[in-house]
Design a protein around this motif. Structure first.
Motif, mmCIF file in Angstrom:
data_model
loop_
_atom_site.group_PDB
_atom_site.id
_atom_site.type_symbol
_atom_site.label_atom_id
_atom_site.label_comp_id
_atom_site.label_asym_id
_atom_site.label_seq_id
_atom_site.Cartn_x
_atom_site.Cartn_y
_atom_site.Cartn_z
ATOM 1 N N LEU A 144 -33.339 -111.067 50.175
ATOM 2 C CA LEU A 144 -33.999 -112.171 50.874
ATOM 3 C C LEU A 144 -33.812 -113.524 50.182
ATOM 4 O O LEU A 144 -34.320 -114.539 50.663
ATOM 5 N N ALA A 145 -33.111 -113.558 49.066
ATOM 6 C CA ALA A 145 -33.010 -114.782 48.255
ATOM 7 C C ALA A 145 -32.490 -115.978 49.037
ATOM 8 O O ALA A 145 -32.911 -117.106 48.785
ATOM 9 N N GLY A 146 -31.612 -115.786 49.992
ATOM 10 C CA GLY A 146 -31.076 -116.905 50.756
ATOM 11 C C GLY A 146 -32.063 -117.485 51.752
ATOM 12 O O GLY A 146 -32.017 -118.667 52.070
ATOM 13 N N ALA A 147 -32.986 -116.667 52.242
ATOM 14 C CA ALA A 147 -33.934 -117.106 53.269
ATOM 15 C C ALA A 147 -35.305 -117.434 52.692
ATOM 16 O O ALA A 147 -35.958 -118.374 53.108
ATOM 17 N N CYS A 148 -35.737 -116.650 51.728
ATOM 18 C CA CYS A 148 -37.073 -116.792 51.155
ATOM 19 C C CYS A 148 -37.128 -118.013 50.247
ATOM 20 O O CYS A 148 -36.189 -118.288 49.503
ATOM 21 N N GLY A 149 -38.232 -118.722 50.276
ATOM 22 C CA GLY A 149 -38.379 -119.902 49.438
ATOM 23 C C GLY A 149 -38.976 -119.614 48.076
ATOM 24 O O GLY A 149 -39.273 -120.532 47.329
ATOM 25 N N GLY A 150 -39.153 -118.354 47.737
ATOM 26 C CA GLY A 150 -39.818 -117.997 46.493
ATOM 27 C C GLY A 150 -38.969 -118.094 45.246
ATOM 28 O O GLY A 150 -39.478 -118.371 44.174
ATOM 29 N N CYS A 151 -37.681 -117.885 45.344
ATOM 30 C CA CYS A 151 -36.820 -117.817 44.156
ATOM 31 C C CYS A 151 -35.556 -118.639 44.359
ATOM 32 O O CYS A 151 -34.552 -118.133 44.823
ATOM 33 N N ASP A 152 -35.610 -119.896 43.973
ATOM 34 C CA ASP A 152 -34.476 -120.791 44.160
ATOM 35 C C ASP A 152 -33.331 -120.560 43.174
ATOM 36 O O ASP A 152 -32.248 -121.095 43.363
ATOM 37 N N TRP A 153 -33.568 -119.792 42.126
ATOM 38 C CA TRP A 153 -32.579 -119.688 41.056
ATOM 39 C C TRP A 153 -31.976 -118.287 40.914
ATOM 40 O O TRP A 153 -31.280 -118.013 39.948
ATOM 41 N N MET A 154 -32.191 -117.406 41.862
ATOM 42 C CA MET A 154 -31.698 -116.029 41.720
ATOM 43 C C MET A 154 -30.179 -115.913 41.692
ATOM 44 O O MET A 154 -29.654 -114.906 41.251
ATOM 45 N N HIS A 155 -29.472 -116.914 42.164
ATOM 46 C CA HIS A 155 -28.011 -116.874 42.195
ATOM 47 C C HIS A 155 -27.382 -117.442 40.918
ATOM 48 O O HIS A 155 -26.168 -117.578 40.829
ATOM 49 N N ILE A 156 -28.229 -117.737 39.917
ATOM 50 C CA ILE A 156 -27.748 -118.318 38.662
ATOM 51 C C ILE A 156 -28.066 -117.366 37.507
ATOM 52 O O ILE A 156 -29.197 -116.888 37.377
ATOM 53 N N GLN A 157 -27.081 -117.110 36.661
ATOM 54 C CA GLN A 157 -27.300 -116.250 35.498
ATOM 55 C C GLN A 157 -28.371 -116.846 34.592
ATOM 56 O O GLN A 157 -28.524 -118.060 34.510
ATOM 57 N N GLU A 158 -29.106 -115.976 33.889
ATOM 58 C CA GLU A 158 -30.266 -116.400 33.106
ATOM 59 C C GLU A 158 -29.950 -117.481 32.072
ATOM 60 O O GLU A 158 -30.701 -118.436 31.928
ATOM 61 N N ASP A 159 -28.858 -117.332 31.333
ATOM 62 C CA ASP A 159 -28.542 -118.323 30.308
ATOM 63 C C ASP A 159 -28.296 -119.702 30.927
ATOM 64 O O ASP A 159 -28.718 -120.720 30.379
ATOM 65 N N ALA A 160 -27.625 -119.724 32.069
ATOM 66 C CA ALA A 160 -27.388 -120.993 32.756
ATOM 67 C C ALA A 160 -28.700 -121.558 33.301
ATOM 68 O O ALA A 160 -28.909 -122.775 33.274
ATOM 69 N N GLN A 161 -29.583 -120.689 33.794
ATOM 70 C CA GLN A 161 -30.896 -121.150 34.260
ATOM 71 C C GLN A 161 -31.624 -121.875 33.130
ATOM 72 O O GLN A 161 -32.190 -122.951 33.324
ATOM 73 N N LEU A 162 -31.611 -121.268 31.969
ATOM 74 C CA LEU A 162 -32.299 -121.844 30.816
ATOM 75 C C LEU A 162 -31.735 -123.225 30.476
ATOM 76 O O LEU A 162 -32.490 -124.181 30.283
#
Length: 177
Positions: free
Chosen positions: A54-72
């Motif tokens: 649901l990551a593309g439709a749901c507004g809950g998790c904007d960063w799920m398509h980014i690896q953790e180190d890059a998120q940080l």
């Protein structure tokens, strides 16, 4: 949001990552230009498949398509840029301490607000107030992950229609609704 340039103006593109080549449908009718990501032509090394369907439709998790180190790194840069632009604090005037990150890439979120609709519970959709049905949310802590579907079964359709929202909180092994 990713930021691109079009005719000398910034265009904000949700879902685009730095360094990517993307195909974007630009909405030129707004004061601040924004666009919808149509296709990633050349992906960033930091891009990954989201762990939730649901990551593309749901507004809950904007960063799920980014690896953790890059998120940080991106989150640290957001704080530094805010200090510079809003607080007028020069980033060379202090030392950035090591950022503490979660030991888990999923199952860390201990709070959520669910909204009823269509006989189910869910989150608001990305950039809207339209409901996205969520039976199970992998971003929620283990004690909350399956709670949306369980609540729907327990409450039933009549009670769901009467609710405006359901707030979930997990703390020290306990759950509050």
């Amino acid at each position: 949001d990713g930021v691109a340039q079009l005719s000398g103006r910034a265009v904000f593109v949700p879902g685009a990552l730095p360094g990517e080549r993307v195909l974007v449908d630009v909405d030129a009718q707004t004061k601040v230009q924004s666009g919808e990501l149509v296709q990633v032509l050349s992906p960033s090394r930091a891009r990954r498949p989201p762990a939730c369907a649901l990551a593309g439709a749901c507004g809950g998790c904007d960063w799920m398509h980014i690896q953790e180190d890059a998120q940080l790194r991106h989150k640290e840069e957001m704080v530094l840029a805010s200090l510079e632009h809003i607080g007028r604090v020069d980033r060379t005037s202090f030392r950035l301490l090591t950022t503490v990150k979660s030991s888990q890439s999923l199952g860390y979120r201990r709070r959520a607000v669910l909204h009823p609709g269509g006989g189910a519970l869910g989150f608001f959709g990305r950039g809207s107030h339209l409901g996205v049905e969520v039976a199970r949310c992998p971003a929620l802590t283990p004690s909350l992950v399956d709670l949306p579907a369980w609540l729907v079964r327990q409450l039933g359709p009549k009670t769901l229609k009467e609710l405006q929202e359901v707030r979930l909180l997990a703390c020290e092994g306990r759950i509050a609704l």
